[in-house]
Each structure stands twice: as C-alpha cells, then as structure tokens.
Design an enzyme around this catalytic site. Sequence first.
Site, PDB file in Angstrom:
ATOM      1  N   LYS A  15      21.808 121.867  73.350  1.00 48.82           N
ATOM      2  CA  LYS A  15      22.995 121.022  73.479  1.00 48.82           C
ATOM      3  C   LYS A  15      23.663 120.783  72.129  1.00 48.82           C
ATOM      4  O   LYS A  15      24.888 120.847  72.000  1.00 48.82           O
ATOM      5  CB  LYS A  15      22.620 119.675  74.118  1.00 48.82           C
ATOM      6  CG  LYS A  15      22.014 119.796  75.506  1.00 48.82           C
ATOM      7  CD  LYS A  15      21.806 118.444  76.153  1.00 48.82           C
ATOM      8  CE  LYS A  15      20.797 117.578  75.408  1.00 48.82           C
ATOM      9  NZ  LYS A  15      19.442 118.170  75.377  1.00 48.82           N
ATOM     10  N   ARG A  87      21.643 110.130  80.739  1.00 46.97           N
ATOM     11  CA  ARG A  87      20.386 110.767  81.117  1.00 46.97           C
ATOM     12  C   ARG A  87      19.857 110.241  82.446  1.00 46.97           C
ATOM     13  O   ARG A  87      18.827 110.712  82.914  1.00 46.97           O
ATOM     14  CB  ARG A  87      19.346 110.551  80.023  1.00 46.97           C
ATOM     15  CG  ARG A  87      19.670 111.296  78.742  1.00 46.97           C
ATOM     16  CD  ARG A  87      18.525 111.230  77.763  1.00 46.97           C
ATOM     17  NE  ARG A  87      18.813 111.994  76.559  1.00 46.97           N
ATOM     18  CZ  ARG A  87      17.946 112.158  75.555  1.00 46.97           C
ATOM     19  NH1 ARG A  87      16.747 111.615  75.632  1.00 46.97           N
ATOM     20  NH2 ARG A  87      18.276 112.867  74.494  1.00 46.97           N
ATOM     21  N   ARG A 122      10.316 123.973  66.254  1.00 43.87           N
ATOM     22  CA  ARG A 122      11.486 123.349  65.642  1.00 43.87           C
ATOM     23  C   ARG A 122      11.098 122.565  64.391  1.00 43.87           C
ATOM     24  O   ARG A 122      10.112 121.837  64.373  1.00 43.87           O
ATOM     25  CB  ARG A 122      12.173 122.422  66.644  1.00 43.87           C
ATOM     26  CG  ARG A 122      13.450 121.811  66.137  1.00 43.87           C
ATOM     27  CD  ARG A 122      14.285 121.230  67.255  1.00 43.87           C
ATOM     28  NE  ARG A 122      13.635 120.126  67.952  1.00 43.87           N
ATOM     29  CZ  ARG A 122      14.208 119.472  68.973  1.00 43.87           C
ATOM     30  NH1 ARG A 122      15.404 119.842  69.395  1.00 43.87           N
ATOM     31  NH2 ARG A 122      13.569 118.468  69.554  1.00 43.87           N
ATOM     32  N   ARG A 150       9.642 116.680  63.918  1.00 43.40           N
ATOM     33  CA  ARG A 150       9.914 115.347  64.430  1.00 43.40           C
ATOM     34  C   ARG A 150       8.687 114.775  65.135  1.00 43.40           C
ATOM     35  O   ARG A 150       7.891 115.515  65.728  1.00 43.40           O
ATOM     36  CB  ARG A 150      11.098 115.382  65.404  1.00 43.40           C
ATOM     37  CG  ARG A 150      12.415 115.295  64.700  1.00 43.40           C
ATOM     38  CD  ARG A 150      13.640 115.288  65.556  1.00 43.40           C
ATOM     39  NE  ARG A 150      13.473 115.175  66.989  1.00 43.40           N
ATOM     40  CZ  ARG A 150      14.458 115.449  67.854  1.00 43.40           C
ATOM     41  NH1 ARG A 150      15.616 115.881  67.397  1.00 43.40           N
ATOM     42  NH2 ARG A 150      14.275 115.324  69.141  1.00 43.40           N
ATOM     43  N   ARG A 161       8.659 114.417  78.091  1.00 43.80           N
ATOM     44  CA  ARG A 161      10.130 114.393  78.082  1.00 43.80           C
ATOM     45  C   ARG A 161      10.703 115.308  79.153  1.00 43.80           C
ATOM     46  O   ARG A 161      11.709 114.980  79.805  1.00 43.80           O
ATOM     47  CB  ARG A 161      10.642 114.795  76.692  1.00 43.80           C
ATOM     48  CG  ARG A 161      10.339 113.733  75.630  1.00 43.80           C
ATOM     49  CD  ARG A 161      10.406 114.318  74.229  1.00 43.80           C
ATOM     50  NE  ARG A 161      11.750 114.717  73.853  1.00 43.80           N
ATOM     51  CZ  ARG A 161      12.022 115.462  72.770  1.00 43.80           C
ATOM     52  NH1 ARG A 161      11.027 115.863  71.988  1.00 43.80           N
ATOM     53  NH2 ARG A 161      13.262 115.781  72.481  1.00 43.80           N
TER      54      ARG A 161
END
Length: 512
Positions: A15, A87, A122, A150, A161
């Site tokens: 996104k 969301r 990532r 992260r 998630r």
Amino acid sequence: RPTNIVLLGPPAGGKGTQADFLSERYGMVHISTGDLLRKRAKFLPEVAACMSSGRLVPDDLVSSVLKERLAERDCSNRGVLLDGFPRTRAQAEALKTAGVEVAVVLHLKVADDVVVERIAGRRIDPMNGKVYHVTDNPPPPDVAARVIQRDDDTAEKILARLEVYHSEVDAITSFYGARVKVVRVGCGSEGALPADVRPMVVFDEVRKALEGDIYWGSVVRSGPLAKAYECGTHSTTLMSAARYFEHSRFRLLHNGCLADNTHAAERVALQAQVVRVLERIQPLRRYELCTWVEDVGRRAVVVGHALSRRKRGGGTVDVAVGSATVVFISAQGEAMEVADRQRLRELSASVRGGRCCTAADTVENEAASLEGMIAAIGPVPSAAWRCSWCVPAVDLDFHGQVHETAFIALCERLRFQAAATGAYPPRICEQVLHGHTMCAHVACAGCASQGELLDVFSWPLLDVACPAGELHLAFELRRAAGAAEAPLLIQGQLVIAVAAEGASADLPLARL
C-alpha cells in the site's frame, strides 16, 4: 472536487509503495495511519500497547488522529490517499459521518504467504523511514549497518495482524460495494499478478483499475472478429494483420504506458516494422490481439504484436506476429529522448517474462532500424526494375505520412506488375507470380506528400542466404530525381514462400 482514495490490503501488501506512485502521478496527499499512529505512540501508551501486540487501535483514537490530519489545507485542496484506514466497517462509517467522501477503494489482495515473506525480510532506515527488503531490495552498504526491523514485524505478530485483517476486510468491501477495485498478487486466480511481481507492474494494474478505458497499461489486448474482406490469401492476411497491429499500437501510444511520451511529442514516427504471417485469418472467427512494450532505448521504443486464436483443447496459437520501432519527434523535427525509461523498462521486462514473449521471440526484434535494413538489402542494383508512383490521399495518416500498411500493399501490387512484365529473371518471375507473401519488413527514412511523384525500385535478393522455399524481394521508394541517389524515403522487403523445384506452386502452409 479533489478525489479521495482508500488503499486497502494486508500488512506489507504494498500500500505504501503504491501510494507513493499515486501521489507522484496525481499529486494527492498520502496519509498513512500507521505512520501517524507510530508518531502518536510516543505520547499515547494505549496506542503503543495495541501496536506492539498486533491488535487494532480503537476506532475513536484512530478517528481523532486522522481528523486532525484531514483538517489541514493540503488535504482539502489535493485529495487524499488513505493508507491503512479504514480497517473496520465501523471506521468506514465514521469516515462517512465525518464528511469524507471516498471515490475509490483500491484493494491490493495479496496472498498470505507473500505477505509473510515480505514482512520477515522488511527493514527500515530509522534516519529517513525508507523501506528495504533483505532479498528483493537490500539496503546499500552505507545504510545496511543502521537498518532495523520493526517491533511488529515478527512472525507471531505477522500472523496475528493477518488474522485481524481477514476478519474485517469483507465487511469493508461490502460497505463500499462497486467503488472497490481489486488488484490481485500471488493469489493463484486468473488475472492475478505473480508473487515476485515488481512494484511498477502492480502500479500499471492500479492505473488500469482507476482510469478504466483512459489507460490501457503496458499491454493492450482486444478481441477482433475477422470480417470476410479481411480474409483470403496469405497476402490478405498480411495486410489485415498489419492494420490490426497499427490500430493496436495507436492505442498503446495514446492510451497506454507510452501516452506521456506521445503527448509530449509533436508526432510519433515509425522507424521500422516487421509483420509475419503464420496462418491465414478465417472469417467470423474471434481472435486475440495483443500489443506490448518489448524494449526501450534512449530515443526509440520497440513494440511487439501478436494475433492469435484459441485452440479447442485450450491455449493459443499465433496467427501473425510483428514488432515495430517508434520514435517521438519534437516540434523541431528531432527524435526526443524517451521519458521515464526506467519505469518503461521495468514494464517491458515483466512482459518479456510472461506469455507475450513467445510472439516477440518469433520476430526476433527484426524491426531494428533503417540502418539494419540498408545493410541487409544493399544498394539499388543498376538492373533493378523501376516505376513511378503518385502518393494518393487515401494512403496518408494524420500527419500526412504514408501508412506502413499502404507501403506493404504497394509492394504486393508492384511485385506482380514487375513479374508480369518480365522485370525479374524468368524463374524468379514465375515464383513471384505464384508465391505467397509470408513476411514484410518496412523501414522509414522520410515523408512523402500527397500528390508527390516518387520512384519505386524492386529487385530480387539473390545473394541473401535464406531457407529453401523462400524468395526475398527488395523495394525502395525515393523522390523522383532521375537517379537512385535521390533522397530515400522508405525501404522494404517481402519474404515470399515459393514451391521447390518439381513441387506444386501452391505450398501448404505447414511446410513453411
């Protein structure tokens, strides 16, 4: 009125990357609720607790933070890309209550295994927030030492998630209904992009989803129904395929990924083209026409073409293939540099890795350049057949140039005229009169005007090494000046299938 777009998708679904592309393209404000919340987490413990555990932040907190950002002037003037909000259906309803009208919901539907692989690799540069991936986009050596993972990018939190995302996404898409546009990645369904797809290729699909018929992307597809007058001999098929390709190329240039270059240029000029027939077109049969960007140079673009039919047992068979080299001409008459070359090369690379590659390989990029054509056929011999041709208005395009299809048709007519008058050696004349044209090459050097008288030269290429059963005829169009040294306008070559010694002149196509 500015347009507001919601970007919907799983974590690490791309996104943010697509939002950057959209923001650059359309000038919209990219608002990532994730980034906003991460900034607020330093001051709001309840936000920090939710994010560290992989749970959704309560709607009232998200709405409060988002409304504060939407109140700023740039959002009302330029439109907004909402990344990560809503969301839940409740958040979608809250957005509507707040008076924020959503024009489109772009749903990036990415397979779970792709998401897990992306998140696990990532890495973030804490200095500027730039995102890298240890495999697909590793950080440069001077940055590698400081990148971080992260806190919510661990395997356990990824799965948590994803579970939350799947539990809410159907309710959101149901709320927005027809405003939802879906781009699938790695889902295994028809039309889905591959798991290792490049972000620019995803953006090409995003643009097609958002712009509809205004943007046809890097591959233009259509399904023409062959008319009776488009069918007949191999020469008829050659002409019909050339017209199909020309029209489809026009779409790619004006409504596809080459449109920006086309609109910046005074005109687009054909530098070279090749069209090859593999079987004859049949009337009232539906065909698949495909045109794509095959290669991108500094000042030229190679476009590939394929006309194919569906087989009864599945799959397709090419009926005709081709390629064309085009250049963008400025108001000063000079070839312009191709803008946005890196993006176009990424798009062409993705096509070469897909199903269009077969047709491109068949042609082998024979539409290279005028220089290549001159080297292939050599100078006009003194014994070449010669006639005059006056340029009719029906053979000219919008810019007053001779259509490449019109030149191929001219060569087809003149080969019979030359052979019937004994212009070629006797054996060659017989082969020309009874052979089938299977391939045409065209290279352009200049323009001719309506009513202008031109000299046409033709001769057989007897010294060219070619497979048995093939004959190559060369053609040149020059301004009438009484000599072959007059300015060259167009050069071409026909590849004719002829019967071997002692065989029937009507060769079955399967033997070619």
